[in-house]
Design an enzyme around this catalytic site. Sequence first.
Site, PDB file in Angstrom:
ATOM      1  N   CYS A  85     -36.371   3.052   1.795  1.00 51.68           N
ATOM      2  CA  CYS A  85     -36.408   4.354   1.120  1.00 51.68           C
ATOM      3  C   CYS A  85     -35.233   5.199   1.608  1.00 51.68           C
ATOM      4  CB  CYS A  85     -37.719   5.075   1.421  1.00 51.68           C
ATOM      5  SG  CYS A  85     -39.175   4.044   1.166  1.00 51.68           S
TER       6      CYS A  85
ATOM      7  N   HIS B 269       2.754  -2.479   8.353  1.00 52.17           N
ATOM      8  CA  HIS B 269       1.366  -2.912   8.517  1.00 52.17           C
ATOM      9  C   HIS B 269       1.199  -4.307   7.932  1.00 52.17           C
ATOM     10  CE1 HIS B 269      -2.840  -2.136   9.371  1.00 52.17           C
ATOM     11  NE2 HIS B 269      -3.199  -2.398   8.142  1.00 52.17           N
TER      12      HIS B 269
ATOM     13  N   ARG C 185      -1.093  -0.580  17.436  1.00 53.19           N
ATOM     14  CA  ARG C 185      -2.146   0.319  16.945  1.00 53.19           C
ATOM     15  C   ARG C 185      -3.491  -0.391  17.074  1.00 53.19           C
ATOM     16  NH1 ARG C 185       1.842   0.104  12.903  1.00 53.19           N
ATOM     17  NH2 ARG C 185       0.400  -0.963  11.503  1.00 53.19           N
TER      18      ARG C 185
ATOM     19  N   ASP D  99     -35.201   7.819   3.539  1.00 52.42           N
ATOM     20  CA  ASP D  99     -35.295   8.305   4.923  1.00 52.42           C
ATOM     21  C   ASP D  99     -36.139   7.415   5.823  1.00 52.42           C
ATOM     22  OD1 ASP D  99     -34.161  10.855   3.856  1.00 52.42           O
ATOM     23  OD2 ASP D  99     -36.135  10.915   2.903  1.00 52.42           O
TER      24      ASP D  99
ATOM     25  N   ARG E 266       0.853  -1.196   0.000  1.00 52.41           N
ATOM     26  CA  ARG E 266       0.000   0.000   0.000  1.00 52.41           C
ATOM     27  C   ARG E 266       0.886   1.243   0.000  1.00 52.41           C
ATOM     28  NH1 ARG E 266      -4.771   0.056   4.422  1.00 52.41           N
ATOM     29  NH2 ARG E 266      -3.041   0.387   5.856  1.00 52.41           N
TER      30      ARG E 266
HETATM   31  C1  LIG Z   1      -6.619   1.393  10.422  1.00 55.06           C
HETATM   32  C2  LIG Z   1      -5.253   1.024  10.732  1.00 55.06           C
HETATM   33  C3  LIG Z   1      -4.958   0.345  11.922  1.00 55.06           C
HETATM   34  C4  LIG Z   1      -6.015  -0.196  12.856  1.00 55.06           C
HETATM   35  O1  LIG Z   1      -6.351  -1.491  12.435  1.00 55.06           O
HETATM   36  P1  LIG Z   1      -7.402  -2.385  13.240  1.00 55.06           P
HETATM   37  O2  LIG Z   1      -7.457  -3.643  12.448  1.00 55.06           O
HETATM   38  O3  LIG Z   1      -8.695  -1.640  13.181  1.00 55.06           O
HETATM   39  O4  LIG Z   1      -6.904  -2.541  14.604  1.00 55.06           O
HETATM   40  C5  LIG Z   1      -3.631   0.130  12.234  1.00 55.06           C
HETATM   41  N1  LIG Z   1      -2.649   0.536  11.404  1.00 55.06           N
HETATM   42  C6  LIG Z   1      -2.893   1.161  10.237  1.00 55.06           C
HETATM   43  C7  LIG Z   1      -1.760   1.572   9.368  1.00 55.06           C
HETATM   44  C8  LIG Z   1      -4.198   1.422   9.851  1.00 55.06           C
HETATM   45  O5  LIG Z   1      -4.434   2.031   8.698  1.00 55.06           O
END
Ligand SMILES: *Cc1c(COP(=O)(O)O)cnc(C)c1O
Length: 388
Positions: A315, A169, A223, A317, A139
């Site tokens: 619908c 990540h 995170r 609303d 990414r």
């Molecule tokens: C959104 C995000 C997270 C959080 O991930 P979860 O699976 O909701 O805990 C952590 N690191 C990055 C880079 C993200 O974009």
Amino acid sequence: MDGQGLFYRDTWVEVDLDCIAENVQQMRKYLSNDVELMAVVKANAYGHGDVQVAETALKEGASYLAVAFMDEAIALRQKGIVAPILVLGASRPEDVNIAAQHQITLTIFQLDWLEKARKLLNQNANVTIHIKLDTGMGRIGIKEKKELQALESIMLEDSRFKIEGMYTHFATADEPNNNLFYNQQLERFRTMISWLDAMPRMIHASNSAGAMKGANAHFNAIRFGIGMYGLTPSLEMEPHLPFPLKEAFSLHSRLIHVKQISKGETISYGATYEAKEDEWIGTLPIGYADGWIRKLQGQEVIINGIRVPIVGRICMDQCMIKLPFKVDVGTVVTLIGSQGDEKVSVNEIAQRLDTINYEIPCIISDRVPRIYKRDGRAVELKNSVLTF
Ligand SMILES: *Cc1c(COP(=O)(O)O)cnc(C)c1O
């Protein structure tokens, strides 16, 4: 809603901040003391309310916040949040002075970015940086040793840029039966860390799924996003959770109209639903403009502790439900959450829509007011006309 917590509409999201607090406490206990807990509050805290969740998480031991965009970080600053905030996504080099002014930590992953930002950043300004590494997510992130080392050496010389962290990540942390790719990413991350001359203070890799897998990838920060909201990162992980999670998000409405229709009469656009006998039908003031999308036709909701289906097309609303018997106008209907012994979980809605639980609270639009519960009581609604 008029911004003062006043609203005149009988549809609302209830966010139970006690659940958020418990999920953060549990994660805090699970982590060793030297691991920081970063609370991920991007996308209005996954639809739950950014500042309310941020304040709750910080009180329970989170030490850092994370958002996706600088705009979200600035919004938190404007709401009085002083804790450090990391922007996980890309920011423009042109905006580097804004980040410095608001003390927002930026993620960087390009040498070009740094070169542009150095020309633009005011002489006496400082900006805190986390470097993002791509270890397999594909990414954003640096992949090459040369580029990483160049980035580091420039920032070690230009004291306006402070490298506080380095992170990556995972792409598959939520797949308990597929550890191969996850382990490869972890190994790649360890290798890339070793390319640096100076070790930044914060090294982090794990989202909720990675963090809940065990201490292997905790480094010195994690995170915490989806788990903080009480949702499991994936259905496969459900049996492997190290502690129970409590769902904070629920969605409710009240009947605004109740009527009996005769066999053969139809409901809503396209007249797709036809009563097979005399039936009681209720109308709810929620529709696809609230994120309660048309694909949810047929989904069950709970009234008087009984599950009943949505009938006819949803619908913009409003939508209609089949009632078990005559029910009074004003009766509460739970679309997501518990009522009596019944529960419609976020996962149930996600499965019906062929998606993941993350998407559900995010798509309930901000036209739906959020009500906050803390210590079992509603908060933040001084002038609300709504009682529950
Ligand atoms: C959104 C995000 C997270 C959080 O991930 P979860 O699976 O909701 O805990 C952590 N690191 C990055 C880079 C993200 O974009």
